[in-house]
Design a protein around this motif. Structure first.
Motif, PDB file in Angstrom:
ATOM      1  N   GLY A   1      -0.175  43.408  55.584  1.00  0.00           N
ATOM      2  CA  GLY A   1       0.962  42.815  56.264  1.00  0.00           C
ATOM      3  C   GLY A   1       1.572  41.694  55.453  1.00  0.00           C
ATOM      4  N   GLY A   2       2.663  41.108  55.957  1.00  0.00           N
ATOM      5  CA  GLY A   2       3.426  40.134  55.184  1.00  0.00           C
ATOM      6  C   GLY A   2       2.771  38.785  55.051  1.00  0.00           C
ATOM      7  N   ASN A   3       1.691  38.492  55.768  1.00  0.00           N
ATOM      8  CA  ASN A   3       1.084  37.159  55.740  1.00  0.00           C
ATOM      9  C   ASN A   3      -0.169  37.087  54.855  1.00  0.00           C
ATOM     10  N   SER A   4      -0.477  38.157  54.135  1.00  0.00           N
ATOM     11  CA  SER A   4      -1.679  38.141  53.314  1.00  0.00           C
ATOM     12  C   SER A   4      -1.477  37.255  52.086  1.00  0.00           C
ATOM     13  N   GLU A   5      -2.579  36.736  51.592  1.00  0.00           N
ATOM     14  CA  GLU A   5      -2.530  35.852  50.441  1.00  0.00           C
ATOM     15  C   GLU A   5      -2.309  36.647  49.164  1.00  0.00           C
ATOM     16  N   THR A   6      -1.462  36.132  48.277  1.00  0.00           N
ATOM     17  CA  THR A   6      -1.184  36.797  47.010  1.00  0.00           C
ATOM     18  C   THR A   6      -2.204  36.381  45.963  1.00  0.00           C
ATOM     19  N   VAL A   7      -2.773  37.360  45.286  1.00  0.00           N
ATOM     20  CA  VAL A   7      -3.730  37.140  44.205  1.00  0.00           C
ATOM     21  C   VAL A   7      -3.102  37.646  42.913  1.00  0.00           C
ATOM     22  N   ASN A   8      -3.031  36.780  41.915  1.00  0.00           N
ATOM     23  CA  ASN A   8      -2.433  37.144  40.634  1.00  0.00           C
ATOM     24  C   ASN A   8      -3.517  37.659  39.696  1.00  0.00           C
ATOM     25  N   PHE A   9      -3.400  38.919  39.330  1.00  0.00           N
ATOM     26  CA  PHE A   9      -4.405  39.600  38.505  1.00  0.00           C
ATOM     27  C   PHE A   9      -3.768  39.913  37.157  1.00  0.00           C
ATOM     28  N   ILE A  10      -4.317  39.343  36.090  1.00  0.00           N
ATOM     29  CA  ILE A  10      -3.771  39.600  34.759  1.00  0.00           C
ATOM     30  C   ILE A  10      -4.647  40.604  34.038  1.00  0.00           C
ATOM     31  N   LEU A  11      -4.001  41.508  33.316  1.00  0.00           N
ATOM     32  CA  LEU A  11      -4.688  42.577  32.609  1.00  0.00           C
ATOM     33  C   LEU A  11      -4.587  42.374  31.108  1.00  0.00           C
ATOM     34  N   SER A  12      -5.658  42.670  30.405  1.00  0.00           N
ATOM     35  CA  SER A  12      -5.617  42.629  28.951  1.00  0.00           C
ATOM     36  C   SER A  12      -4.707  43.741  28.446  1.00  0.00           C
ATOM     37  N   PRO A  13      -4.087  43.540  27.284  1.00  0.00           N
ATOM     38  CA  PRO A  13      -3.213  44.588  26.747  1.00  0.00           C
ATOM     39  C   PRO A  13      -3.998  45.868  26.519  1.00  0.00           C
ATOM     40  N   ALA A  14      -3.402  46.986  26.910  1.00  0.00           N
ATOM     41  CA  ALA A  14      -4.084  48.269  26.839  1.00  0.00           C
ATOM     42  C   ALA A  14      -3.763  48.975  25.520  1.00  0.00           C
ATOM     43  N   GLU A  15      -4.285  50.170  25.396  1.00  0.00           N
ATOM     44  CA  GLU A  15      -3.968  50.983  24.235  1.00  0.00           C
ATOM     45  C   GLU A  15      -2.517  51.402  24.279  1.00  0.00           C
ATOM     46  N   SER A  16      -1.994  51.781  23.122  1.00  0.00           N
ATOM     47  CA  SER A  16      -0.585  52.154  23.037  1.00  0.00           C
ATOM     48  C   SER A  16      -0.262  53.373  23.886  1.00  0.00           C
ATOM     49  N   ASP A  17      -1.278  54.202  24.173  1.00  0.00           N
ATOM     50  CA  ASP A  17      -1.038  55.431  24.935  1.00  0.00           C
ATOM     51  C   ASP A  17      -1.543  55.337  26.368  1.00  0.00           C
ATOM     52  N   VAL A  18      -1.780  54.122  26.881  1.00  0.00           N
ATOM     53  CA  VAL A  18      -2.343  53.940  28.220  1.00  0.00           C
ATOM     54  C   VAL A  18      -1.465  52.992  29.039  1.00  0.00           C
ATOM     55  N   ASP A  19      -1.187  53.377  30.285  1.00  0.00           N
ATOM     56  CA  ASP A  19      -0.522  52.504  31.237  1.00  0.00           C
ATOM     57  C   ASP A  19      -1.610  51.800  32.042  1.00  0.00           C
ATOM     58  N   VAL A  20      -1.967  50.584  31.622  1.00  0.00           N
ATOM     59  CA  VAL A  20      -3.129  49.908  32.208  1.00  0.00           C
ATOM     60  C   VAL A  20      -2.894  49.556  33.671  1.00  0.00           C
ATOM     61  N   GLN A  21      -1.652  49.245  34.049  1.00  0.00           N
ATOM     62  CA  GLN A  21      -1.392  48.933  35.455  1.00  0.00           C
ATOM     63  C   GLN A  21      -1.608  50.153  36.341  1.00  0.00           C
ATOM     64  N   GLN A  22      -1.222  51.314  35.848  1.00  0.00           N
ATOM     65  CA  GLN A  22      -1.464  52.538  36.605  1.00  0.00           C
ATOM     66  C   GLN A  22      -2.956  52.821  36.693  1.00  0.00           C
ATOM     67  N   GLN A  23      -3.700  52.542  35.621  1.00  0.00           N
ATOM     68  CA  GLN A  23      -5.152  52.702  35.646  1.00  0.00           C
ATOM     69  C   GLN A  23      -5.778  51.896  36.775  1.00  0.00           C
ATOM     70  N   TYR A  24      -5.288  50.681  36.948  1.00  0.00           N
ATOM     71  CA  TYR A  24      -5.923  49.744  37.873  1.00  0.00           C
ATOM     72  C   TYR A  24      -5.452  49.899  39.321  1.00  0.00           C
ATOM     73  N   GLU A  25      -4.509  50.765  39.587  1.00  0.00           N
ATOM     74  CA  GLU A  25      -3.976  50.878  40.941  1.00  0.00           C
ATOM     75  C   GLU A  25      -5.067  51.161  41.988  1.00  0.00           C
ATOM     76  N   PRO A  26      -6.024  52.081  41.739  1.00  0.00           N
ATOM     77  CA  PRO A  26      -7.068  52.296  42.755  1.00  0.00           C
ATOM     78  C   PRO A  26      -7.885  51.038  43.029  1.00  0.00           C
ATOM     79  N   LEU A  27      -8.189  50.257  42.003  1.00  0.00           N
ATOM     80  CA  LEU A  27      -8.927  49.012  42.208  1.00  0.00           C
ATOM     81  C   LEU A  27      -8.103  48.029  43.017  1.00  0.00           C
ATOM     82  N   PHE A  28      -6.831  47.893  42.669  1.00  0.00           N
ATOM     83  CA  PHE A  28      -5.978  46.961  43.402  1.00  0.00           C
ATOM     84  C   PHE A  28      -5.860  47.378  44.867  1.00  0.00           C
ATOM     85  N   THR A  29      -5.709  48.663  45.105  1.00  0.00           N
ATOM     86  CA  THR A  29      -5.636  49.156  46.483  1.00  0.00           C
ATOM     87  C   THR A  29      -6.920  48.823  47.239  1.00  0.00           C
ATOM     88  N   HIS A  30      -8.063  49.016  46.585  1.00  0.00           N
ATOM     89  CA  HIS A  30      -9.354  48.692  47.202  1.00  0.00           C
ATOM     90  C   HIS A  30      -9.442  47.212  47.541  1.00  0.00           C
TER      91      HIS A  30
END
Length: 318
Positions: free
Chosen positions: A29-58
């Motif tokens: 919901g709209g009142n949840s606390e925002t957590v800023n998660f920074i990712l290390s640079p990934a490989e040139s052929d990898v979308d690291v944010q897409q990789q982490y989506e299941p973890l972020f959802t969890h």
């Protein structure tokens, strides 16, 4: 030995080269606390944010937070973002965990594991059809590495070369003495070895090259810990393994030490309790490369500190 300072950055706060990618509030919901998660640079052929989506959802579902993710321009920027308060939590390299602890700015929230293994390896490989048969043969040649701060793609390969008698000079921040070095990322280092004649070897994490190395060349320690061993040698072209490192503790999840938000304990609990099914989506285009997170501390990275010391490096202020 004269010590050389590295892990330095001249980037000012607010100019860290972050690539925004808010995952969005998937649960709370709209009142949840925002957590800023920074990712290390990934490989040139990898979308690291897409990789982490299941973890972020969890994390959002279990901790009731909203995750906002950004990708740092390099490993040093990860620590600077935590130190400056631009990030609350981060995936990071072991060297970043060591310096963050030295500065008193970060804690290790957990150590990533893959299929039960909390260790991984560095490989130095070469093309199977050239005349390089040992690390000593690389004197005067060009070697491709990953990011200069990468544990498995830079620090451990340089250590192995040094132990073989080659003078690493001012690497990884400056020029090697007995060979030429190029730094990029694991995938680029591998592809540069395959496609560019001047490059005679690549120093990378085993995860980047093991599918090109015949299983018969892998030492027992790699077969014991590496979950990808069954895929060894499954891809062309063949790369010959010149040397594999000793086991390296897998990379940490770091947290800003002065992050005192209510969400911290909930995020930590959700992270450490995550199951493989929470993190890995086999149908996703970009599958996350780890399957869980174990408890840990900076003391787990003593093998990395040893390599830093042996190379005569000193982690510097970011």
């Amino acid at each position: 030995m004269e010590r050389r300072t590295f892990l330095t950055s001249t980037a000012a706060v607010g100019t860290l080269g972050l690539t925004a990618g808010c995952i969005g509030n998937l649960s709370g919901g709209g009142n949840s606390e925002t957590v800023n998660f920074i990712l290390s640079p990934a490989e040139s052929d990898v979308d690291v944010q897409q990789q982490y989506e299941p973890l972020f959802t969890h994390l959002e579902e279990e901790a009731g937070v909203t995750i906002e993710s950004n990708v740092a321009k390099d490993y040093a920027a990860v620590l600077q973002a935590l130190d400056s308060g631009q990030a609350d939590i981060a995936d990071a390299a072991p060297a970043v965990a060591i310096e963050g602890d030295n500065q008193g700015s970060t804690d290790v929230m957990g150590i990533r594991v893959a299929y039960g293994a909390a260790k991984y390896f560095s490989f130095i490989t070469t093309l199977a059809d050239n005349d390089i048969e040992s690390l000593e043969d690389l004197e005067g040649e060009t070697i491709a590495f990953a990011d200069s701060l990468s544990t498995s793609g830079s620090l451990f390969p340089l250590y192995m070369l040094s132990q073989a008698g080659l003078d690493v000079g001012d690497a990884p921040q400056g020029d090697p003495a007995d060979f030429k070095g190029q730094w990029s990322d694991h995938s680029t280092a591998r592809e540069t070895l395959v496609n560019r004649d001047p490059v005679m070897a690549a120093g990378t994490g085993a995860f980047s090259t093991i599918t090109h190395v015949p299983k018969s060349q892998l030492p027992d320690r790699v077969k014991k810990y590496n979950p990808s061993v069954e895929d060894a040698g499954s891809e062309d072209p063949q790369l010959d393994l010149l040397q594999a490192s000793d086991p390296i503790p897998r990379a940490p999840i770091l947290v800003r030490r002065d992050w005192e938000a209510d969400a911290r304990d909930g995020v930590r609990e959700a992270l450490l309790n995550a199951e493989e099914s929470d993190l890995v989506d086999e149908n996703a285009e970009e599958e996350l490369w780890f399957t869980g997170v174990n408890e840990g501390s900076v003391s787990d990275y003593e093998p990395v500190q040893k390599v830093i010391d042996e190379l005569g490096l000193e982690l510097g202020q970011v």
